[in-house]
Design an enzyme around this catalytic site. Structure first.
Site, PDB file in Angstrom:
ATOM      1  N   GLY A  15      43.123  44.279 -96.189  1.00 37.70           N
ATOM      2  CA  GLY A  15      43.123  44.488 -94.740  1.00 37.70           C
ATOM      3  C   GLY A  15      44.456  44.641 -94.047  1.00 37.70           C
ATOM      4  N   SER A  21      49.267  43.965 -88.433  1.00 41.21           N
ATOM      5  CA  SER A  21      48.117  43.332 -89.089  1.00 41.21           C
ATOM      6  C   SER A  21      48.436  41.911 -89.527  1.00 41.21           C
ATOM      7  CB  SER A  21      47.719  44.096 -90.358  1.00 41.21           C
ATOM      8  OG  SER A  21      47.349  45.404 -90.059  1.00 41.21           O
ATOM      9  N   ILE A  22      47.456  41.021 -89.333  1.00 41.41           N
ATOM     10  CA  ILE A  22      47.645  39.644 -89.794  1.00 41.41           C
ATOM     11  C   ILE A  22      47.847  39.651 -91.317  1.00 41.41           C
ATOM     12  CG2 ILE A  22      46.593  37.350 -89.917  1.00 41.41           C
ATOM     13  CD1 ILE A  22      45.069  38.088 -87.290  1.00 41.41           C
ATOM     14  N   VAL A  95      39.304  41.763 -92.942  1.00 45.42           N
ATOM     15  CA  VAL A  95      38.614  43.054 -92.784  1.00 45.42           C
ATOM     16  C   VAL A  95      37.581  42.947 -91.672  1.00 45.42           C
ATOM     17  CG1 VAL A  95      36.987  44.607 -93.932  1.00 45.42           C
ATOM     18  CG2 VAL A  95      38.897  43.640 -95.228  1.00 45.42           C
ATOM     19  N   TYR A 150      36.818  34.395 -85.749  1.00 43.28           N
ATOM     20  CA  TYR A 150      37.157  34.144 -84.344  1.00 43.28           C
ATOM     21  C   TYR A 150      36.089  33.251 -83.709  1.00 43.28           C
ATOM     22  CZ  TYR A 150      38.475  34.943 -79.496  1.00 43.28           C
ATOM     23  OH  TYR A 150      38.856  34.736 -78.204  1.00 43.28           O
ATOM     24  N   TYR A 160      33.010  40.443 -76.750  1.00 49.83           N
ATOM     25  CA  TYR A 160      33.210  40.393 -78.215  1.00 49.83           C
ATOM     26  C   TYR A 160      32.082  41.097 -78.964  1.00 49.83           C
ATOM     27  CZ  TYR A 160      35.632  38.759 -82.350  1.00 49.83           C
ATOM     28  OH  TYR A 160      36.347  38.704 -83.526  1.00 49.83           O
ATOM     29  N   LYS A 167      30.867  37.513 -87.238  1.00 47.18           N
ATOM     30  CA  LYS A 167      31.711  36.343 -87.541  1.00 47.18           C
ATOM     31  C   LYS A 167      30.861  35.111 -87.854  1.00 47.18           C
ATOM     32  CE  LYS A 167      35.821  38.194 -87.171  1.00 47.18           C
ATOM     33  NZ  LYS A 167      36.471  38.632 -88.422  1.00 47.18           N
TER      34      LYS A 167
HETATM   35  P1  NAI Z   1      43.785  45.097 -88.294  1.00 45.96           P
HETATM   36  O1  NAI Z   1      43.175  46.233 -87.561  1.00 45.96           O
HETATM   37  O2  NAI Z   1      45.211  45.171 -88.607  1.00 45.96           O
HETATM   38  O3  NAI Z   1      42.946  44.773 -89.619  1.00 45.96           O
HETATM   39  C1  NAI Z   1      41.601  45.112 -89.812  1.00 45.96           C
HETATM   40  C2  NAI Z   1      41.531  45.741 -91.179  1.00 45.96           C
HETATM   41  O4  NAI Z   1      40.186  45.978 -91.613  1.00 45.96           O
HETATM   42  C3  NAI Z   1      42.250  47.100 -91.236  1.00 45.96           C
HETATM   43  O5  NAI Z   1      43.271  47.061 -92.205  1.00 45.96           O
HETATM   44  C4  NAI Z   1      41.147  48.052 -91.637  1.00 45.96           C
HETATM   45  O6  NAI Z   1      41.605  49.168 -92.380  1.00 45.96           O
HETATM   46  C5  NAI Z   1      40.262  47.125 -92.450  1.00 45.96           C
HETATM   47  N1  NAI Z   1      38.942  47.705 -92.702  1.00 45.96           N
HETATM   48  C6  NAI Z   1      38.073  48.241 -91.804  1.00 45.96           C
HETATM   49  N2  NAI Z   1      36.992  48.713 -92.449  1.00 45.96           N
HETATM   50  C7  NAI Z   1      37.166  48.449 -93.771  1.00 45.96           C
HETATM   51  C8  NAI Z   1      36.395  48.690 -94.944  1.00 45.96           C
HETATM   52  N3  NAI Z   1      35.199  49.293 -94.902  1.00 45.96           N
HETATM   53  N4  NAI Z   1      36.901  48.297 -96.145  1.00 45.96           N
HETATM   54  C9  NAI Z   1      38.114  47.677 -96.225  1.00 45.96           C
HETATM   55  N5  NAI Z   1      38.874  47.419 -95.153  1.00 45.96           N
HETATM   56  C10 NAI Z   1      38.412  47.811 -93.941  1.00 45.96           C
HETATM   57  O7  NAI Z   1      43.504  43.816 -87.336  1.00 45.96           O
HETATM   58  P2  NAI Z   1      43.671  42.241 -87.552  1.00 45.96           P
HETATM   59  O8  NAI Z   1      43.588  41.648 -86.201  1.00 45.96           O
HETATM   60  O9  NAI Z   1      44.827  41.947 -88.411  1.00 45.96           O
HETATM   61  O10 NAI Z   1      42.296  41.841 -88.277  1.00 45.96           O
HETATM   62  C11 NAI Z   1      42.244  41.111 -89.456  1.00 45.96           C
HETATM   63  C12 NAI Z   1      41.130  40.074 -89.401  1.00 45.96           C
HETATM   64  O11 NAI Z   1      41.472  39.056 -88.455  1.00 45.96           O
HETATM   65  C13 NAI Z   1      39.772  40.626 -88.972  1.00 45.96           C
HETATM   66  O12 NAI Z   1      38.747  39.998 -89.709  1.00 45.96           O
HETATM   67  C14 NAI Z   1      39.709  40.180 -87.520  1.00 45.96           C
HETATM   68  O13 NAI Z   1      38.394  40.095 -87.016  1.00 45.96           O
HETATM   69  C15 NAI Z   1      40.349  38.809 -87.648  1.00 45.96           C
HETATM   70  N6  NAI Z   1      40.760  38.208 -86.392  1.00 45.96           N
HETATM   71  C16 NAI Z   1      41.530  38.932 -85.534  1.00 45.96           C
HETATM   72  C17 NAI Z   1      41.863  38.396 -84.302  1.00 45.96           C
HETATM   73  C18 NAI Z   1      42.609  39.221 -83.307  1.00 45.96           C
HETATM   74  O14 NAI Z   1      42.584  38.879 -82.115  1.00 45.96           O
HETATM   75  N7  NAI Z   1      43.309  40.273 -83.726  1.00 45.96           N
HETATM   76  C19 NAI Z   1      41.455  37.025 -83.903  1.00 45.96           C
HETATM   77  C20 NAI Z   1      40.690  36.338 -84.918  1.00 45.96           C
HETATM   78  C21 NAI Z   1      40.349  36.933 -86.109  1.00 45.96           C
END
Ligand code: NAI
Length: 285
Positions: A15, A21-22, A95, A150, A160, A167
């Site tokens: 991801g 990205s985290i 993801v 989350y 959301y 989630k």
């Molecule tokens: P991000 O957009 O950088 O990461 C999301 C990732 O999911 C991307 O790299 C994307 O390519 C990947 N992805 C989407 N569909 C996919 C698939 N079919 N197969 C493989 N990978 C796929 O955003 P972020 O925020 O770093 O998200 C990472 C995690 O953190 C997610 O689960 C998100 O829900 C969670 N999260 C994020 C928060 C926020 O406010 N940004 C808060 C709490 C949790």
């Protein structure tokens, strides 16, 4: 400062899309702490994002995979073991994607094909990863698997949308699989419930800036940023947390235990203060 917390450990990080990205920050921190890592994302994300740069920086192989495809996941776990030279010690599921959010469908007007995709990508993919890893016996005893979640899984947050349902399911999978994998292989499975964070996925959520400001004002320690989350993930991958499993771990500056803070109250009170409009009429917020 590094502590070699992950010295000699092998991990797979799903991801990381770009520097925000985290998962990106987790990969960098884990490498700093001595781990060798394989990175995975979709072929589309590899084209759109900048994962090559990260791979070069931490000398990590990239294995393209759609996390909803069992076949792709089998490839990731098999190739990662070959390329990293042994069984895996930790996995990060970072993801998520909701076509309903992307297409601005509200929660009372969901497209159900989209909902299926939301659940498959953001929750069931976690089960698929765990099932594939277990069948291939790809994770070492006392290995650690973490997925990011989350607080909207447990309490309702405006905007959301169907990600809240995804989630909830993700957190449930961590508990259900955590029991089986723990009992049989001592593999631990947890979710980390992170503060709202300005990433590509985060920015897709309606009014994320206001949500982040509200969370920040409510949290005694302020919002946890992506780097803080990376530190927490590293600790969860390390041997210092060997008996933590099946938990949803809040990493949110205290937000989830708050009801009302002084800072949030002051902000709220501002909106309640009567003011005069341009015609001298008193308006009550
Ligand atoms: P991000 O957009 O950088 O990461 C999301 C990732 O999911 C991307 O790299 C994307 O390519 C990947 N992805 C989407 N569909 C996919 C698939 N079919 N197969 C493989 N990978 C796929 O955003 P972020 O925020 O770093 O998200 C990472 C995690 O953190 C997610 O689960 C998100 O829900 C969670 N999260 C994020 C928060 C926020 O406010 N940004 C808060 C709490 C949790």
């Amino acid at each position: 400062m590094t502590h070699n917390l992950l010295k000699g450990k092998r991990g797979i990080i799903f991801g990381a899309l770009n520097e925000e990205s985290i998962a990106w920050k987790v990969a960098v921190k884990a490498a700093e702490e001595g781990a060798t890592i394989a990175l995975s994302n979709t072929a589309m994300a590899l084209r759109m994002g900048t994962l090559d740069k990260l791979a070069e920086q931490i000398n990590a192989p990239i294995i393209a995979a759609d996390a909803t495809s069992v076949e792709d996941l089998e490839k990731v776990f098999t190739e990662a073991q070959e390329k990293l030279g042994g069984k895996i010690d930790f996995v990060l599921h970072s993801v998520a994607m909701s076509p309903n959010v992307r297409k601005h469908r509200t929660y009372d007007d969901l497209d159900y094909n989209f909902l299926n995709k939301t659940l498959d990508i953001s929750a069931i993919s976690f089960h698929k990863m765990l099932q594939v890893a277990k069948k291939l016996d790809a994770i070492n005893e006392w290995g650690s698997v973490v997925a990011l979640t989350y607080v909207a899984s447990q309490r309702t947050f405006f905007g959301y949308n169907d990600m809240a349902d995804a989630k909830s399911m993700l957190e449930s999978i961590a508990r259900s699989f955590g029991y089986i994998y723990g009992r049989e292989k001592h593999v631990r499975i947890n979710t980390i419930s992170q503060s709202p964070t300005a990433t590509t996925a985060g920015k897709g959520i309606k009014d994320i800036d206001n949500m982040m400001d509200f969370a920040d004002k409510m949290s005694p320690l302020g919002n946890a940023v992506a780097e803080d989350c990376a530190n927490y993930c590293v600790m969860m991958f390390s041997d210092f947390t060997r008996k933590v499993t099946m938990q949803n771990l809040f990493h949110d500056g205290g937000f989830s235990s708050m009801g009302m803070s002084l800072r949030a109250m002051n902000q709220y009170a501002k909106d309640l203060t009567p003011y005069e409009d341009e015609n001298g009429k008193v308006i009550y917020g």
